[in-house]
Enzyme design. Structure first.
Site, PDB file in Angstrom:
ATOM      1  N   ARG A 370       0.760  -1.188  -0.107  1.00 10.26           N
ATOM      2  CA  ARG A 370      -0.018   0.037  -0.031  1.00 10.26           C
ATOM      3  C   ARG A 370       0.941   1.356   0.014  1.00 10.26           C
ATOM      4  O   ARG A 370       1.844   1.139   0.728  1.00 10.26           O
ATOM      5  CB  ARG A 370      -0.776  -0.034   1.212  1.00 10.26           C
ATOM      6  CG  ARG A 370      -2.034  -1.251   1.148  1.00 10.26           C
ATOM      7  CD  ARG A 370      -2.968  -1.078   2.477  1.00 10.26           C
ATOM      8  NE  ARG A 370      -3.619  -1.938   2.889  1.00 10.26           N
ATOM      9  CZ  ARG A 370      -4.650  -2.502   1.989  1.00 10.26           C
ATOM     10  NH1 ARG A 370      -5.246  -1.976   1.090  1.00 10.26           N
ATOM     11  NH2 ARG A 370      -4.997  -3.541   2.525  1.00 10.26           N
ATOM     12  N   HIS A 430       2.800  -9.531   0.844  1.00  7.69           N
ATOM     13  CA  HIS A 430       2.758  -8.870   1.992  1.00  7.69           C
ATOM     14  C   HIS A 430       3.788  -8.273   2.691  1.00  7.69           C
ATOM     15  O   HIS A 430       3.746  -7.546   3.847  1.00  7.69           O
ATOM     16  CB  HIS A 430       1.631  -9.451   2.836  1.00  7.69           C
ATOM     17  CG  HIS A 430       0.999  -8.383   4.006  1.00  7.69           C
ATOM     18  ND1 HIS A 430       1.417  -8.852   5.485  1.00  7.69           N
ATOM     19  CD2 HIS A 430      -0.022  -7.566   3.833  1.00  7.69           C
ATOM     20  CE1 HIS A 430       0.635  -7.709   5.975  1.00  7.69           C
ATOM     21  NE2 HIS A 430      -0.051  -6.909   5.114  1.00  7.69           N
ATOM     22  N   TYR A 465      -0.180   4.773  12.316  1.00 11.11           N
ATOM     23  CA  TYR A 465      -0.047   3.653  12.939  1.00 11.11           C
ATOM     24  C   TYR A 465       1.235   3.663  13.664  1.00 11.11           C
ATOM     25  O   TYR A 465       2.165   4.130  13.355  1.00 11.11           O
ATOM     26  CB  TYR A 465      -0.104   2.386  11.654  1.00 11.11           C
ATOM     27  CG  TYR A 465      -1.166   2.415  10.805  1.00 11.11           C
ATOM     28  CD1 TYR A 465      -2.439   3.202  11.244  1.00 11.11           C
ATOM     29  CD2 TYR A 465      -1.153   1.434   9.773  1.00 11.11           C
ATOM     30  CE1 TYR A 465      -3.448   3.144  10.391  1.00 11.11           C
ATOM     31  CE2 TYR A 465      -2.362   1.231   9.114  1.00 11.11           C
ATOM     32  CZ  TYR A 465      -3.517   2.154   9.196  1.00 11.11           C
ATOM     33  OH  TYR A 465      -4.692   1.925   8.541  1.00 11.11           O
TER      34      TYR A 465
END
Length: 707
Positions: A370, A430, A465
């Protein structure tokens, strides 16, 4: 028969999201931040229905039951369990929204309904509608000649029951995504009205030839969980084109939830349930807004004098690269661990920027899941390619809800000369790993800087985050990373590495072996894990086995936990969850008390991460960084403000012992102290420089005087 310490993942997730909602009731949370937590609860629940309930909906339609391997529940039973819990949670949401709204009224911030507007405000809302909205409205009658329209996912509609000449029909008015979400009204207060309420008020005008029997704002949620079918994929020569078709297909999947503001009339409800092919259990009437994305836009409307009382203090990050002449030079001397958001991602960006122009840099390889809008990472990768560096980007096109963005970035990078690899059809990539390769001009030897993180290369989320980012010049890790990227390029997921663990092959077995080593120590063993979710049955069973052998197990699980410690197990296994200003996101694994083995990773202990994705775990080898990680985790274990403990029934319980301690506040103060020290050093250097200049002038004058 299911073991009593297992918990269904959907039930666990609902409890976690309720925990997010309840943060809006905490006294230490500023008033407008409470409204943000309610908004986050809503968006979380939307995605949960789109993905998880959508997936269960598909499974429920199979002829053969697919059972949860921990609780034995089939898909229908899991959906029913969720739908049974939701009415009470929705009521909590309505009550909390009302409570937060009352608190914000003290600061003159009010969301008003039409009936609450004064005459001047009513005219303003009406004028806005007729000047900005009226000509764009696309109403539709539903009768025998006008079929029921397609209702878009999570879009608001005004739905009306109408009558004319004794004949009853239904009318639908879309509240377009292109409309403003709200209208701020003129006046001394920050009064605003939602766009759906403005349009709802105009229902009689829109359907002026009809009598309006009832009217509501409605919203449907659709299943967006698509199957990545290998046979279908092979029909496409271009993987990008395949993903574009998937995105179009996603928009038209089945409805899994209906929400309305206020109760629908019996006729309206019956009609909608039939047209949407939906069970009444999946219908939820609310007394609070259905969509709450407007909350974050509203922040800009708040006067600055009020903001400081109702919002968190602005985040001021410490940027380690500010204390470095060169990130490359500093990392070659000593490993660096960045702790987001307390430390800035700018240090990593500076590394990429330096590498892009460094004549010794020969290549940059990176995996991307992302990215932020206007990504600086992409900017520097493009600059590196333009400067003749070999840039290879492993772009994951199946990053849910970021597929289109990643396709666009892949095209930008390709146009600038980067090599683009789309990964694997069966496995999502990922992992978060970047390898920069340099060649020493003196002897021709290669050397490496490797970055491995727990979070995405996203400048926006790096401020929202918590995550870790290791940057190391360790030659062995660099060689491992070289082998990893080589294996990825040829489709080999079974690579062998000296230090790195990689799923879907060595990560799971590696961590299980470390747990087994702690089990062999008995009561001297120790296991600590921090991650987002725990669903992998093998790891749950191994943790339970460890507890039975006397091993102390500390888990910090932000979200889902399919393990709920029971009875004597609770003496050895403690599961905490931390919710606060920042979303807790690091994945950290620690094995042992003495000389512990410490890993950071992109992987949670979920079956999808350990068996269905390409993930990376890297050991922390630098002793100072080991201490930094251990101190960080010990402070998180102390947290009794944002921290909760999972009780024997899977509910979150407040921690009452110990003096009040909030780990996120502690880390913010640490970063602030580092910034202050930097400022003091700069002031001291400036004073010293001025003093030296004065002394030089004095010496020159003295020399002239002597002459």
């Amino acid at each position: 028969m299911a073991k009593d310490y297992f918990q269904n993942r959907e039930i666990s997730w609902l409890r976690f999201n309720e925990r997010v909602l309840l943060e809006a009731m905490e006294d230490h949370v500023p008033a407008f931040e409470k409204l943000k937590f309610v908004s986050i609860f809503v968006s979380n629940l939307d995605e949960f229905f789109m993905v998880r309930i959508g997936s269960l909906h598909d499974l429920s339609m199979l002829k053969k039951d697919v059972l949860d391997n921990k609780t034995g529940m089939n898909a229908t039973e899991q959906i029913d369990a969720v739908l049974t819990m939701l009415p009470d949670i929705y009521k909590e949401k309505d009550d909390i929204y009302e409570s937060v709204s009352k608190e914000l009224k003290k600061y003159n911030i009010r969301q008003l309904k039409i009936e609450e507007l004064n005459e001047k405000q009513k005219k303003e809302a009406r004028d806005f509608y007729f000047s900005k909205i009226d000509q764009l409205v696309s109403p539709q009658i539903v009768d025998i000649n006008h079929p029921f329209p397609f209702l878009e996912n999570n879009k608001l509609y005004v739905f009306a029951h109408l009558e004319r000449d004794g004949e009853k029909v239904f009318g639908i008015v879309p509240v377009r995504f292109t409309y403003p979400t709200h209208l701020v009204l003129t006046g001394d207060h920050l009064d605003y009205i939602l766009m759906e309420d403005i349009i709802l008020e105009q229902t009689e005008n829109i359907f002026k030839d009809y009598k309006v029997l009832s009217k509501n704002v409605i919203k449907v949620t659709r299943n967006t969980d698509f199957t990545d079918d290998r046979d279908t994929w092979e029909e496409f020569d271009d993987y990008q084109e395949y993903m574009k078709r998937i995105l179009k297909k996603r928009k038209r999947l089945d409805v899994v939830r209906l929400e309305t503001f206020g109760e629908l009339s019996n006729e309206s409800l019956k009609f909608l349930l039939k047209k949407l092919t939906l069970d009444k259990k999946a219908y939820f009437p609310l007394k609070s807004p259905l969509n709450m994305g407007y909350v974050f836009d509203l922040v800009d409307e708040i006067p600055k004098a009020i903001k400081k009382n109702i919002l968190y203090k602005d985040l001021e990050q410490y940027n380690p690269s500010d204390d470095m002449d060169s990130v490359i030079k500093s990392v070659k001397e000593k490993d660096l661990l960045l702790s987001y958001p307390y430390e800035s991602m700018d240090t990593f960006l500076e590394l990429l920027k330096e590498a892009a122009v460094d004549p010794e840099c020969k290549s940059i390889k990176i995996t991307i899941y992302r990215l932020a809008k206007n990504s600086q990472v992409v900017k520097y990768l493009c600059q590196a390619a333009q400067n003749g560096k070999e840039v290879t980007v492993f772009m994951e096109l199946k990053a849910r809800f970021d597929e289109e963005s990643n396709i666009n970035y892949a095209n930008i990078l390709y146009e600038e000369g980067c090599n683009i690899i789309y990964g694997f059809s069966e496995y999502k990539v990922h992992s978060k790993i970047c390898l920069i390769t340099f060649r020493n001009p003196k002897n021709g030897d290669l050397y490496y800087i490797t970055q491995i993180g727990t979070g995405n290369y996203n400048e926006k989320t790096a401020k929202l985050y918590t995550d870790f980012s290791l940057i190391t010049a360790n030659d062995e890790i660099g060689l491992d990373a070289t082998d990893f990227f080589k294996n990825m390029s040829i489709g080999n997921l079974n690579g062998k590495y000296m230090h790195l663990f990689q799923s879907p092959t060595s990560l799971k077995t590696g961590f299980l072996e470390h747990m087994e080593a702690e089990i062999e120590k008995g009561e001297d063993g120790y296991i600590f894990c921090k991650f987002n979710s725990l669903t992998d049955k093998d790891f749950i069973e191994k943790i339970v086995e460890a507890s039975k052998k006397g091993v102390k197990v500390d888990l910090i699980v932000r979200g889902i936990t399919c393990l709920v410690p029971k009875n004597e197990m609770r003496d050895k296994i403690t599961i905490r969850s931390i919710v606060g200003r920042f979303l807790e996101h690091p994945r950290v694994y620690i094995f042992g008390h003495e000389n512990p083995k410490i890993y950071i990773s992109s992987a949670d202990l979920m079956t999808r991460n350990t068996e269905k994705r390409v993930e990376i775990a890297v050991p922390i080898l630098d002793e100072d960084i080991k201490k930094k990680v251990l101190d960080y985790m010990n402070n998180q274990l102390r947290d009794n403000v944002g921290g909760r403990i999972i009780g024997k029934d899977g509910e979150y319980e407040k921690i009452t012992e110990g003096s009040r301690f909030a780990s996120q506040d502690y880390f913010l103060k640490e970063a602030e102290e580092k910034r202050k020290q930097k400022i003091f050093r700069e002031i001291k250097e400036e004073v010293t420089e001025k003093k030296e200049k004065k002394e030089n002038i004095f010496e020159k004058l003295l020399h002239i005087f002597k002459k």
